[in-house]
Design a protein around this motif. Structure first.
Motif, PDB file in Angstrom:
ATOM      1  N   UNK A 263       0.812  -1.221   0.000  1.00  0.00           N
ATOM      2  CA  UNK A 263       0.000   0.000   0.000  1.00  0.00           C
ATOM      3  C   UNK A 263       0.841   1.265   0.000  1.00  0.00           C
ATOM      4  N   UNK A 264       2.144   1.145   0.397  1.00  0.00           N
ATOM      5  CA  UNK A 264       3.051   2.286   0.508  1.00  0.00           C
ATOM      6  C   UNK A 264       2.576   3.323   1.518  1.00  0.00           C
ATOM      7  N   UNK A 265       1.687   2.934   2.440  1.00  0.00           N
ATOM      8  CA  UNK A 265       1.250   3.828   3.500  1.00  0.00           C
ATOM      9  C   UNK A 265       2.317   3.908   4.581  1.00  0.00           C
ATOM     10  N   UNK A 266       2.474   5.101   5.149  1.00  0.00           N
ATOM     11  CA  UNK A 266       3.452   5.276   6.219  1.00  0.00           C
ATOM     12  C   UNK A 266       3.082   4.423   7.419  1.00  0.00           C
ATOM     13  N   UNK A 267       4.096   3.928   8.135  1.00  0.00           N
ATOM     14  CA  UNK A 267       3.880   3.173   9.370  1.00  0.00           C
ATOM     15  C   UNK A 267       4.338   4.057  10.527  1.00  0.00           C
ATOM     16  N   UNK A 268       3.432   4.832  11.137  1.00  0.00           N
ATOM     17  CA  UNK A 268       3.836   5.726  12.220  1.00  0.00           C
ATOM     18  C   UNK A 268       4.050   4.968  13.527  1.00  0.00           C
ATOM     19  N   UNK A 269       4.939   5.477  14.356  1.00  0.00           N
ATOM     20  CA  UNK A 269       5.187   4.961  15.712  1.00  0.00           C
ATOM     21  C   UNK A 269       5.748   3.549  15.730  1.00  0.00           C
ATOM     22  N   UNK A 270       6.403   3.139  14.631  1.00  0.00           N
ATOM     23  CA  UNK A 270       7.142   1.879  14.655  1.00  0.00           C
ATOM     24  C   UNK A 270       8.384   2.057  15.532  1.00  0.00           C
ATOM     25  N   UNK A 271       8.807   0.979  16.191  1.00  0.00           N
ATOM     26  CA  UNK A 271       9.959   1.040  17.090  1.00  0.00           C
ATOM     27  C   UNK A 271      11.256   0.794  16.321  1.00  0.00           C
ATOM     28  N   UNK A 272      12.211   1.728  16.456  1.00  0.00           N
ATOM     29  CA  UNK A 272      13.520   1.629  15.809  1.00  0.00           C
ATOM     30  C   UNK A 272      14.585   1.535  16.902  1.00  0.00           C
ATOM     31  N   UNK A 273      15.392   0.459  16.878  1.00  0.00           N
ATOM     32  CA  UNK A 273      16.348   0.202  17.960  1.00  0.00           C
ATOM     33  C   UNK A 273      17.741  -0.040  17.378  1.00  0.00           C
ATOM     34  N   UNK A 274      18.782   0.580  17.981  1.00  0.00           N
ATOM     35  CA  UNK A 274      20.183   0.287  17.700  1.00  0.00           C
ATOM     36  C   UNK A 274      20.626  -0.789  18.687  1.00  0.00           C
TER      37      UNK A 274
END
Length: 785
Positions: A34-45
Motif C-alpha cells: 500500500x506504501x502507507x506510512x507506518x507511524x510509531x514503529x519502534x527503531x532500535x540500535x
C-alpha cells in the motif's frame, strides 16, 4: 612541552569522540503493497556483541525516523505490531550521515490475525462482584451510541423510548467512570453523545457493593471511557447519514506527551425521531369511545464538544480536568387525529396539531485527583468533584380543528423553563494491605437542585388566558450524604467481600403557586455481601446480596407534565415514597471448549413498589405513579457465547421472571402473579474481502401489569461492515427493526373503562464512513438518541 603534548592528545581524543557521536541513521518506513506510512514503529540500535539495545526511537506520523549512534559495532531493528521485524546487519558506516531510504515492512499474517481476534470481538469476564463487558468493534457497536452498545450487553435491554432496563427492571443507575454524569441522565437523553469508540468496557453490577450508591433497585451499569495511551497526535473523523434523518459529523483528537494527555471530541448533526401513536379510550358506563391516531416528530439539530487533559504530575499523581458542552435545538411538528363515538355511531372528528420549539443547553465539568502509593499501584486515593447543568426553554402551541360534528376543543399554549443542576463530591480510598486482603472506604455528597416552571394558556374570546389548574412552578431539591466501608479477601480459589453503606437523604419539593410542599428526611443502612469460588479455570460460581433504593425522580414527583394528548395525560405524584429492594443472586460461569456459558438464579423482594396507575374520567386517562404494595420476583438468566469457527460466532441470552404482586389502591386489589421472559441471539459472520455481517433477533414476551397487559413482540436487526486500508477506513451499513415489528402495545381493563395504547418508530437505515489517522482507529460517531 609535556603539557602541550597531553593537551594535543586530549584534543584529538575529544575530536574523535565528537566525530563518533555524529553518526546518524535515517529512513522512512512504509507498508509493503500500500506504501502507507507506518507511524510509531519502534527503531532500535543493538550492540552486535551483546545483542543488547543501546538506544531507540519511534517513527513519526510520516513513518520517518532519525537515530544517532557513537559505535559502528551495531545493527538496526525495526518492529511494529502486526508486521514482520526488519533487521539490518550490514550498515555502511563510511559516512556520518546514513540514509537507508524507504524501508518496506511486510504484514505478519499470523500476528495480525491474533490482534484482530482480540480487538474485534466484544467479550465478557467476571470479577468478585460484577460482570465486565469489554467493548470490541462488533458491527452491532459500529456506528452506535452508548444506548445501542448497552443493548448488546448481556442482561441489558434498551426499549424504543431509550429506557434502560437490567434483567427486565428499569430501576437502573448509570455511571460514567464510576460517577454520576449529565451524559447518563435520563432526562437529558444525552447517552447518544457517547459513541462506541469512546467506550472501553461496561461493568454490569446486578448486586453492587457498598462502595457504590444504593440508588438503582435493578443494579448499576458503569460505562468506562477509554483513556488514550498512544503518544503523539492521534484521531479520527466520521460521517454518518440515515433514514429517517440521522446525519452527523464527529471528530476525535488526542495528543499525548510524557506529562500531558490532551483530548477533545466534537461533533454536530441533525436527526428526526418520528413515532406513530394510536390509542383508544372506552367508557363502559356511557358507551362512549374516543380514538386517536397520529405521528409525533422530534427534530433536533445538535452540537457538542468535550475538552480535557490528564496532567501526570509524577509517576504517582495524576490530575484530570475535563468539560463537556452540548446544545440542542428542537422542533416538534406533530398531528393527532381524534374520533368520538357513541356506541358504534360516529359523533365528531377533529385533529390536534402541535408546534413546539425548544433549546436545550447542557454542560458538565469535572476535576479528578488520583494518588497512587509506592508500595502498590492499587493503593490509591481518589478525589472527584463533578458539576453539571441541563436546561430546557420550550414553547408549544396546540391547535384543534373540527372536521365533523360540533365538538369544541380549546386551543392551548404551554411554556416550560426547566433547569437542573447536580453536584457530586466524592473521596475514595483503597488499600490492598496484602496480596489477599483489601479495604475500601469513602464518603460522597450529592446535591440535586431542579426547577420546572410550567404554564398553560387557553384561547378564550381571542385572548390567551392562563389556566391556573394546570400551571405551577415545581422546585425539587435533594441532598444525599453517604459513607461506606468494605473489606475483601480474594485468594486463588475463594473470595469474599463484605460492606456497609449509610446514606442520609433530605428531599424537599415545593409547588410555589400553591405553597404545597413535601419534606422527606430518612437515614438508611445498606449491607452487601459477595463471594466467589473457582473450582478450576473453566468453572466458578458467585453469590451476592445487596439492599437497594429507588428514590422518586423529578418526573415521578412533578404533577405538571404535558398536554400533548389531552385524552391521555401523565402526571407526577409529589407524595411518592422511595421503594426498597433486597436482592439475592447465585451465578455460575462455565467454559466448554469454544463456548462460554453463565447462568444466574436470583430473587428480588421490593417494598413500596412504584407503579404507574391509570384513572379514567370523562374519557380522559390520567396516569400517575403510586406506591402499591410489594413484589417478589424469582428469576433465571442464561447467557452464552459460542465461536465454532474463526469467522463465525453466536451470542445469546435468555431471561425469565416469575413475580408475585400484593397491594391495593382505592379499594382495588392489585394481587396477582405473572411471568415475563425475553430471548436474544446474535450471529457474527466474517466474509471474504474484509466484509463482516451481523444478524440479531430478539423476542420479548407479553406480561401482566397491575391494571392490564403489555403485549410481546419480536424484531430483527442486520448490519454489514467493510474495512479498507487495514482498518484505517471503515464503512458500515445497518438496518434496525428490519420487519418493523418492534411495536409496543398495552391495554388497561377495569370495570368501567378500557384503554389501549400502541406506538412504534419503524425501520431505520444508517450508513457511516470513518477514517483514523496517526495511531487513531476509525471512529464511529452516532447522533441517535
Amino acid at each position: 612541552m609535556r603539557q602541550l603534548f597531553f593537551f594535543i592528545i586530549f584534543f584529538l581524543g575529544l575530536v574523535i569522540h565528537i566525530q563518533a557521536q555524529e553518526i546518524s541513521i535515517k529512513g522512512v518506513v512504509v507498508e509493503k503493497g500500500s506504501n502507507l506510512a507506518v507511524p510509531y514503529a519502534t527503531v532500535v540500535i543493538v550492540d552486535s556483541q551483546s545483542n543488547q539495545p543501546i538506544t531507540g526511537t519511534t517513527t513519526n506520523e510520516d513513518g520517518a525516523f532519525n537515530i544517532e549512534t557513537d559505535s559502528k559495532a551495531v545493527y538496526l531493528k525495526i518492529s511494529f505490531i502486526g508486521f514482520k521485524t526488519l533487521t539490518f546487519n550490514s550498515i555502511d558506516f563510511n559516512s556520518s550521515n546514513i540514509d537507508l531510504g524507504t524501508l518496506y515492512m511486510e504484514q505478519d499474517a499470523q500476528a495480525l490475525d491474533e490482534v484482530v481476534v482480540r480487538a474485534e470481538v466484544s467479550s465478557t469476564q467476571f470479577k468478585l462482584d460484577r460482570k465486565i463487558f469489554n467493548v470490541g468493534q462488533d458491527i452491532a457497536n459500529t456506528g452506535a451510541s452508548a444506548l445501542e452498545v448497552l443493548n448488546n450487553v448481556p442482561s441489558v435491554n434498551v426499549n424504543i423510548e431509550g429506557q434502560v432496563s437490567l434483567r427486565g427492571n428499569s430501576g437502573v443507575q448509570i455511571l460514567i467512570d464510576g460517577k454520576p454524569s449529565v451524559l447518563a441522565d435520563e432526562s437529558s437523553n444525552a447517552l447518544g453523545t457517547i459513541t462506541s469508540d469512546m467506550i472501553e468496557r461496561i461493568e454490569v453490577i446486578t448486586n453492587p457493593s457498598a462502595k457504590y450508591d444504593a440508588e438503582g433497585t435493578a443494579g448499576i451499569l458503569n460505562i468506562i471511557l477509554k483513556k488514550e495511551e498512544k503518544k503523539g497526535l492521534n484521531g479520527s473523523i466520521s460521517l454518518n447519514t440515515g433514514i429517517p434523518d440521522n446525519h452527523s459529523i464527529g471528530v476525535s483528537l488526542n495528543r499525548r506527551t510524557e506529562k500531558f494527555n490532551l483530548f477533545t471530541q466534537f461533533g454536530g448533526g441533525y436527526r428526526s425521531l418520528p413515532r406513530e401513536n394510536t390509542s383508544e379510550n372506552t367508557n363502559f358506563e356511557t358507551e362512549s369511545t374516543v380514538t386517536s391516531e397520529g405521528t409525533e416528530y422530534r427534530n433536533e439539530t445538535f452540537f457538542n464538544i468535550t475538552l480535557g487533559t490528564d496532567y501526570h504530575i509524577n509517576d504517582l499523581n495524576v490530575l484530570t480536568l475535563s468539560g463537556n458542552f452540548a446544545y440542542e435545538i428542537e422542533d416538534q411538528p406533530s398531528r393527532t387525529d381524534f374520533s368520538s363515538y357513541q356506541g358504534s355511531v360516529l359523533e365528531s372528528q377533529w385533529y390536534r396539531e402541535e408546534a413546539t420549539d425548544a433549546t436545550n443547553p447542557k454542560w458538565q465539568y469535572e476535576l479528578n485527583y488520583k494518588k497512587e502509593f509506592k508500595n502498590n499501584e492499587e493503593h490509591t486515593l481518589l478525589f472527584s468533584a463533578l458539576g453539571s447543568f441541563f436546561g430546557k426553554d420550550q414553547e408549544s402551541e396546540f391547535t384543534n380543528t373540527t372536521t365533523y360534528g360540533d365538538i369544541v376543543n380549546v386551543d392551548q399554549q404551554t411554556e416550560t423553563t426547566f433547569q437542573q443542576a447536580d453536584y457530586t463530591f466524592k473521596l475514595d480510598y483503597t488499600n490492598p494491605i496484602s496480596e489477599t486482603f483489601t479495604i475500601e472506604t469513602g464518603v460522597q455528597y450529592l446535591i440535586n437542585d431542579v426547577g420546572n416552571d410550567y404554564e398553560v394558556r387557553e384561547l378564550e374570546s381571542g385572548e390567551w388566558i392562563v389556566n391556573p389548574n394546570l400551571t405551577n412552578n415545581f422546585e425539587y431539591n435533594q441532598k444525599v450524604l453517604g459513607f461506606y466501608g468494605t473489606g475483601s479477601y480474594e485468594a486463588d480459589k475463594w473470595g469474599v467481600k463484605m460492606g456497609l453503606r449509610i446514606e442520609d437523604t433530605n428531599l424537599h419539593t415545593l409547588l410555589t403557586n400553591t405553597d404545597e410542599e413535601n419534606n422527606q428526611k430518612y437515614t438508611d443502612f445498606f449491607p452487601t455481601v459477595h463471594s466467589s469460588y473457582k473450582f478450576n479455570d473453566d468453572f466458578s460460581i458467585q453469590a451476592g446480596y445487596s439492599k437497594r433504593i429507588f428514590r422518586p425522580r423529578l418526573w415521578d414527583l412533578n404533577p405538571f407534565f404535558n398536554i400533548k394528548n389531552n385524552y391521555n395525560i401523565r402526571v407526577g405524584n409529589p407524595n411518592l415514597q422511595p421503594e426498597y429492594t433486597n436482592s439475592y443472586e447465585l451465578t455460575g460461569i462455565l467454559k466448554l471448549g469454544k463456548a462460554t456459558l453463565n447462568s444466574s438464579v436470583f430473587y428480588l423482594y421490593t417494598t413500596d413498589v412504584v407503579e404507574r396507575v391509570s384513572v379514567f374520567q370523562d374519557n380522559v386517562t390520567v396516569t400517575t405513579p403510586i406506591n402499591v404494595g410489594t413484589n417478589g420476583a424469582v428469576g433465571f438468566e442464561f447467557n452464552g457465547k459460542y465461536a465454532p469457527l474463526n469467522w463465525l460466532s453466536f451470542n445469546g441470552d435468555f431471561n425469565f421472571n416469575y413475580f408475585e404482586r400484593e397491594g391495593d389502591f382505592e379499594d382495588q386489589s392489585f394481587d396477582f402473579t405473572g411471568n415475563k421472559w425475553s430471548g436474544r441471539i446474535t450471529s457474527k459472520i466474517g466474509l471474504p474481502a474484509d466484509f463482516d455481517l451481523e444478524i440479531t433477533g430478539q423476542y420479548e414476551s407479553d406480561y401482566q401489569t397491575v391494571q392490564g397487559e403489555s403485549e410481546g413482540f419480536a424484531f430483527a436487526d442486520i448490519g454489514l461492515r467493510k474495512k479498507i486500508l487495514k482498518g484505517k477506513v471503515v464503512v458500515n451499513f445497518a438496518v434496525k427493526d428490519v420487519f418493523e415489528s418492534r411495536i409496543y402495545q398495552s391495554t388497561i381493563l377495569n370495570e368501567n373503562n378500557y384503554n389501549y395504547n400502541r406506538n412504534f418508530r419503524g425501520r431505520f437505515f444508517t450508513l457511516g464512513f470513518s477514517y483514523g489517522f496517526g495511531r487513531g482507529e476509525a471512529m464511529t460517531y452516532s447522533g441517535r438518541r
